[in-house]
Structure formats: C-alpha cells, structure tokens
Design a protein around this motif. Structure first.
Motif, PDB file in Angstrom:
ATOM      1  N   ALA A   1      52.404   0.258  -1.611  1.00  0.00           N
ATOM      2  CA  ALA A   1      52.418   1.628  -1.095  1.00  0.00           C
ATOM      3  C   ALA A   1      52.757   1.637   0.394  1.00  0.00           C
ATOM      4  O   ALA A   1      52.082   0.992   1.194  1.00  0.00           O
ATOM      5  CB  ALA A   1      51.065   2.293  -1.342  1.00  0.00           C
TER       6      ALA A   1
ATOM      7  N   PHE B   1      40.172   6.584  -6.383  1.00  0.00           N
ATOM      8  CA  PHE B   1      41.566   6.465  -6.821  1.00  0.00           C
ATOM      9  C   PHE B   1      41.622   6.017  -8.272  1.00  0.00           C
ATOM     10  O   PHE B   1      40.990   5.041  -8.651  1.00  0.00           O
ATOM     11  CB  PHE B   1      42.303   5.454  -5.939  1.00  0.00           C
TER      12      PHE B   1
ATOM     13  N   GLU C   1      46.484  10.225  -5.911  1.00  0.00           N
ATOM     14  CA  GLU C   1      47.518   9.710  -5.017  1.00  0.00           C
ATOM     15  C   GLU C   1      47.611  10.564  -3.760  1.00  0.00           C
ATOM     16  O   GLU C   1      47.765  10.038  -2.658  1.00  0.00           O
ATOM     17  CB  GLU C   1      48.860   9.636  -5.733  1.00  0.00           C
TER      18      GLU C   1
END
Length: 165
Positions: free
Chosen positions: A100, A36, A43
């Motif tokens: 998130a 990431f 994403e």
C-alpha cells in the motif's frame, strides 16, 4: 514498515507489549489504531488513520480480527456459544498492506486477533495506549442484527473513535 531490533528477544516474545522491560519503539508509544478487514470502508479508514498517524508523528497499529459468530444464530442453542469462522483474507492482508502506497511513510504493524471485533480493537488500543481508534462505518445485514462495530465502539471505547463512512 518500522524497523525493530530482534536481538535479545526470547523466542515467542511479543515485540511491543506495554509491560515489556524493553523500551518500546517511540513511534508506537501512542499510536493510532485502525480496524481493517479489506472492505471498502476499512480501506478508507486505513487511509485516514495513516494520515492521522503521519500528522501526529506516531505509528499505526492495524488490527484484523477473525470472525466469530454466535452459534445461537445457526443452531438456536442456549447459552450462547461462539464459533470461529475461518477468515481467508488474513493470510493475504500482510502482503496487501506491505504494497500500500499510503503506508510507505508511516511506521505500522499488523495485529491479528480472534474474537469479538469491538472488544479486540479496544483491547489492542488499551495495550498500546492509543490516542484514537479509527474504523469504517458498516451498513450490512449482519450489523443490523448484531449492531455495528462502529456504534458499539463509540459507546464503549475509552478513547476517541473516528468513524469513516
């Protein structure tokens, strides 16, 4: 995020080392590892990896690797020397990931490394005995010169690699 018992850990001891005498959190015995960097493809890879970890009933190890660029690109020197390029995103990643929504129901941990991206992702996957590695595909200028991370991982990794477009 997964809860860990911080008691009895010596200062500076890694939490999830495979060679640790302490038992590892069961969610991280065979997790899914995902590379990431905050880009759009990473994403999407993170969202896919979170779903994969959820379906497998395991944890998610999110790997962020700080950039290292061959100095030969900049200076033309021999033998190749690597220089560290500061990554301004690394400080904000933990906070961004904590907010998130798709990570709220899967245990996860962020591992930050410096070095060659492919080597570091594979090294983390080996340390955690990961079931799979998930990465986003790359199509940028740098990947055309040095080869994409996803292609290099597919060729050299010792476990399945899923590439998300």
């Amino acid at each position: 995020m997964a809860a860990f018992d911080f008691q009895d850990l010596p200062d500076g001891a890694p939490l999830l080392r495979p060679d640790s005498p302490r038992p590892r959190d069961p969610a991280f015995r065979h997790p899914v590892v995902v590379g990431f960097d905050g880009s759009g493809t990473s994403e999407r890879a993170l969202a896919y990896a979170a779903g994969m970890a959820r379906r497998l009933g395991g944890g998610l190890v999110i790997v962020h690797v700080a950039n290292r660029i061959p100095a030969t690109v900049w200076a033309g020197c021999e033998p190749p020397v690597f220089i560290d390029v500061p990554d301004s995103r690394s400080e904000a990643l933990g906070l961004e990931l904590a907010c998130a929504d798709h990570l709220s129901d899967v245990p996860w941990i962020l591992v930050e490394r410096g070095g060659d991206i492919c080597h570091e992702i594979e090294d983390v996957a080996k340390e955690f005995a990961a079931d799979a590695i998930v990465v986003g595909g790359s199509s940028g200028f740098v990947s055309r010169i040095f080869g994409s991370v996803s292609c290099r991982l597919v060729k050299h990794a010792k476990r399945p690699v899923v590439v998300i477009p």
